[in-house]
Enzyme design. Structure first.
Site, PDB file in Angstrom:
ATOM      1  N   ASP A   9       0.799  -1.232   0.000  1.00 34.82           N
ATOM      2  CA  ASP A   9       0.000   0.000   0.000  1.00 34.82           C
ATOM      3  C   ASP A   9       0.833   1.285   0.000  1.00 34.82           C
ATOM      4  O   ASP A   9       0.318   2.357   0.297  1.00 34.82           O
ATOM      5  CB  ASP A   9      -0.968   0.048   1.201  1.00 34.82           C
ATOM      6  CG  ASP A   9      -1.934  -1.117   1.207  1.00 34.82           C
ATOM      7  OD1 ASP A   9      -2.649  -1.267   0.201  1.00 34.82           O
ATOM      8  OD2 ASP A   9      -1.952  -1.877   2.183  1.00 34.82           O
TER       9      ASP A   9
ATOM     10  N   HIS B  74      -3.794  -1.913  -6.467  1.00 39.74           N
ATOM     11  CA  HIS B  74      -2.992  -0.712  -6.672  1.00 39.74           C
ATOM     12  C   HIS B  74      -3.888   0.404  -7.195  1.00 39.74           C
ATOM     13  O   HIS B  74      -4.366   0.350  -8.326  1.00 39.74           O
ATOM     14  CB  HIS B  74      -1.854  -1.000  -7.661  1.00 39.74           C
ATOM     15  CG  HIS B  74      -0.916  -2.068  -7.169  1.00 39.74           C
ATOM     16  ND1 HIS B  74       0.047  -2.641  -7.944  1.00 39.74           N
ATOM     17  CD2 HIS B  74      -0.803  -2.656  -5.951  1.00 39.74           C
ATOM     18  CE1 HIS B  74       0.717  -3.538  -7.249  1.00 39.74           C
ATOM     19  NE2 HIS B  74       0.209  -3.578  -6.028  1.00 39.74           N
TER      20      HIS B  74
END
Lengths: 479, 330
Positions: free
Chosen positions: A22, A52
């Site tokens: 992340d 993503h």
């Protein structure tokens, strides 16, 4: 179709997350593809559990999972190659393609090539993954419930029987493998006290024929390629390897058992380059946030729930399988460990440099004690202190040893972070200096338009001798 | 997250893949077709043969021993599927050529053939490429979908271009011909017409060139093959088959399934380069995960026999019932 405008990239790039995931691999890949022309974005680890997030300057948002994050690049989408080391979920790919089409990508499937040797993750793997996590009760490992780890585990135990992308074009072969898989999982998990229908013959189990025909449609539509494809691709144009997850979740270097069944370092891309006769010919780019996050269980030494109210997280909420999104101060110790574990990188991308703007005590929230204590400047962790006051040094080992990693995990759950204010208003620069890396770019907002790209393309430390250039197509051509 | 979603997921995934099957990434065609009336359509600049001196296949550091491979296909209505299939199968063509070392450094050129008597884009020719640029060329091909319905297309014009406007190191430096595959289902016109050459290619020429002449010229530079899909509109037309059989003999390849076009081209080149015989080529494509073996085998058997690369066991004299040779029985 690859882009037809813009300067061509001059070397392969590997984008790797130096944390628990992340950090911003998606925006980094999007930025690279927006600035230079790449032949493809290549996935070399993980599967559809990757998430993503890319937001374009015109406001379009997509969560990339199987497609590469260069798909929304201005000037035309960059094709995606799912290498033999990626795990392919044809259902997730289909769902993602639908959304990309809504965003104006003309024919998403035409952008994808898949190595026939790549494993596919199926509803049976998913069911087994979920049954296992449920059985762990409050002791969850923080997997995403997508069955990617289950896919890897089954393939390791049954190398010849694990369904691959290539099998999708051969219904009889695929059917046989899916039956074996279903039988195997029923033997292992069928009578598990999960209270929910398992991956067995009971109601609600995946319909084998439905799946076989969906996979056949996948094979028909997406281009399946053999082992010569990637070497050829690497010879004809620079590519971006888009990593999934983060180095701190790596199967061998992560903190066992809170790890993923995937190699998240640069090892896989480097292996593919070496197979293609181009060992080391790539620029390795590490990505961190200005603070450290973790989605799922396991050590997060600098965790500070107070930060949650300061730093909103638009794309990462509480996940039904991973649990809440966790936030901590920038953990230099952990990121340095990640750097050592992956064998170094050449440059750094820092995201969320805007996160602390206006997050000082003036907002009157009164919850951000740690931030208040330092005049509203963000903190970083420079060392770990054991309960007895000694320092815990975090050093990766070359040889895999899960017991050692488990001991490390226990130690990490006991230590306290030594925190200090980040000494400088130039957050990205300070973090780069602290990690000993030149800055590739920093993001002061969610889109590539918010990126400040570093002018110098200096070489980072630990890079070793300068490597050969990527060869380029040379024929001269009149007209 | 209930398990009942599984079959629904499968259904939606299949629907998504199938719905997309008809669409294409022929962005240029889609763009032109949606924005211009047909009489304003024109060839994409990257594929326009007009004024081109030569399309080159050259050696380079990256590709020290280049081999020129060209694939020109009919883009008229009857053959509209071919370019779409080729685009999908393209990575396999490179893969098949490279993986078993049939060719170390292929450089591939794509082109489209229409009808110069009535089409806006009668000839489109890309560059010899060794990378992803090929996909750009394919994406830029204009699928005009025209043609005249007279069972002739301007194959001879394409052959003229390839004979006189190409330069290849494989030939110039090493004396090895390039490969040229024409995929189509109609006849060529009887001559290359000077007027069409002037208009489409831009050469200042006044004389027509008879088809056999230009073919002979072409064959000094390329191994020329004609691939005819057996399922095509004109396969049953004796004139068409007779035409190509007369001019190209065993180099006419009748292909039952166009899905196998990449494999067919690869194995043909593999045999031409004497890297493999047919049996080995079929084994190679099977090991690459292709199930096109039967189709390719059937298509290439005549060519393979002509090359003598497969030993056919013959019956001993006198045991056959064929009165044409051996001993007459009774």
């Amino acid at each position: 179709m690859s882009r037809t405008s813009g300067p061509r990239a001059d070397e392969h790039a590997i984008v790797v997350d130096l944390g628990f995931g992340d950090a911003g691999k998606g925006v980094t890949v999007d930025l690279l593809c927006a600035r230079r022309r790449y032949g493809a974005v290549v996935r070399a680890n993980g599967g559809a559990q990757a998430a993503h997030n890319v937001v374009t300057p015109d406001g379009r948002h997509h969560t990339f999972s199987q497609f590469g994050s260069g798909t929304l690049a201005p000037g035309g989408p960059v094709p995606t190659h799912l290498s033999r080391l990626a795990v392919v979920d044809p259902f997730a790919l289909a769902a993602e393609a639908r959304h990309l089409a809504e965003l104006g990508i003309a024919d998403p499937f035409a952008l994808v090539t898949v190595d026939r040797r790549a494993l596919i993750s199926t509803p049976w793997h998913q069911a087994a993954n979920r049954a296992r996590e449920r059985a762990r009760g409050s002791d969850r490992h923080g997997s995403c419930g997508m069955g990617v780890g289950e896919t890897m585990a089954y393939a390791l135990a049954h190398p010849g029987d694990a369904p691959t992308a290539g099998d999708c074009a051969h219904p009889a072969r695929l059917r046989r493998k899916l039956r074996l898989l279903a039988d195997h999982l029923r033997d292992r998990l069928g009578d598990h006290p999960s209270g929910e229908a398992g991956p067995d013959g009971t109601a609600g189990s995946p319909d084998l024929e439905e799946c076989v025909s969906a996979y056949a449609a996948f094979a028909q539509r997406v281009r399946l390629v053999d082992e010569a494809h990637l070497p050829h691709l690497l010879a004809s144009a620079p590519v971006v390897f888009e990593g999934a997850q983060g180095v701190l979740l790596d199967e061998w270097h992560g903190f066992h058992p809170y790890t993923t069944w995937s190699t998240t370092t640069t090892a896989n891309p480097l292996a593919l380059l070496a197979e293609a006769g181009r060992p080391g010919q790539a620029r390795r780019i590490g990505v961190v946030r200005t603070y450290t996050t973790r989605h799922g269980a396991g050590p997060l030494v600098t965790e500070d729930p107070a930060l949650g109210s300061l730093l909103p997280e638009p794309h990462n909420g509480t996940h039904p399988w991973q649990g809440p999104f966790r936030i901590g101060h920038l953990d230099l110790v952990a990121h340095r460990y990640a750097l050592a574990a992956t064998g170094g990188v050449d440059s750094l991308v820092v995201t969320h440099t805007d996160a602390f703007a206006g997050a000082g005590p003036a907002d009157g929230s009164g919850t951000a004690d740690a931030v208040e204590a330092t005049d509203g400047r963000p903190l970083w962790c420079t060392a770990y202190a054991n309960p007895d006051g000694t320092a815990l040094h975090l050093v990766p080992e070359a040889s895999p040893d899960l017991e050692r990693q488990e001991r490390l995990t226990r130690a990490l759950l006991r230590v306290r972070p030594v925190l200090a204010a980040i000494p400088d208003d130039d957050l990205g620069g300070a973090i780069g200096r602290a990690l000993g890396l030149p800055l590739e770019a920093e993001f002061g907002g969610p889109t590539r338009a918010d990126a400040r790209v570093s002018g110098s393309r200096g070489r980072g430390p630990g890079r070793g001798p300068r490597r050969g250039r990527v060869t380029r197509r040379a024929p001269t051509r009149p007209n | 997250m209930g398990s009942s979603n599984w079959s629904t997921d499968a259904y939606h995934a299949r629907a998504a893949y199938n719905a997309a099957a008809g669409s294409s990434s022929f962005a240029y065609t889609d763009d032109v077709a949606s924005s211009l009336p047909r009489d304003k359509w024109k060839v994409h600049p990257s594929l326009d043969p007009h004024g081109v001196t030569v399309r080159e296949s050259r050696d380079s550091d990256a590709h020290p021993e280049s081999l020129a491979v060209s694939v020109l296909f009919d883009v008229t209505g009857s053959m509209g599927r071919v370019p779409r299939l080729l685009q999908k199968k393209l990575p396999d063509l490179f893969g098949l050529l490279l993986r078993k070392g049939y060719v170390e450094h292929p450089q591939i050129l794509f082109g489209g053939i229409g009808d110069a008597t009535c089409d806006r884009a009668p000839l489109q020719v890309g560059q010899f490429e060794s990378g992803n640029e090929l996909e750009d060329d394919l994406g830029n091909i204009l699928l005009e979908g025209g043609g005249g319905g007279q069972v002739t297309e301007s194959y001879e014009l394409a052959m003229y271009f390839m004979a006189r406007h190409t330069a290849m190191d494989c030939l110039d430096k090493r004396g090895r011909k390039g490969y040229l595959f024409v995929i189509g289902d109609e006849m060529a016109y009887g001559a290359v017409k000077a007027r069409e050459v002037r208009e489409v290619i831009g050469d200042d020429t006044r004389e027509n060139v008879a088809f056999p002449m230009i073919l002979a010229e072409l064959q000094r530079r390329f191994e020329v093959f004609f691939i005819m899909p057996t399922g095509s509109a004109h396969f049953g037309n004796e004139d068409v088959r007779g035409f190509w059989d007369t001019h190209l003999g065993q180099n006419v390849i009748y292909l039952d399934d166009l899905e196998a076009v990449s494999e067919t081209i690869a194995v043909t080149i593999g045999m031409g380069e004497e890297a493999v015989d047919l049996a080995q080529g079929l084994e190679d494509i099977a090991s690459a995960g292709s199930d096109a073996g039967d189709v390719v085998g059937k298509a290439l058997r005549p060519l393979s026999r002509a090359r003598g690369s497969i030993v056919v066991s013959e019956s001993p004299d006198g045991l056959t019932g064929d009165a044409a040779g051996g001993v007459d029985r009774l």
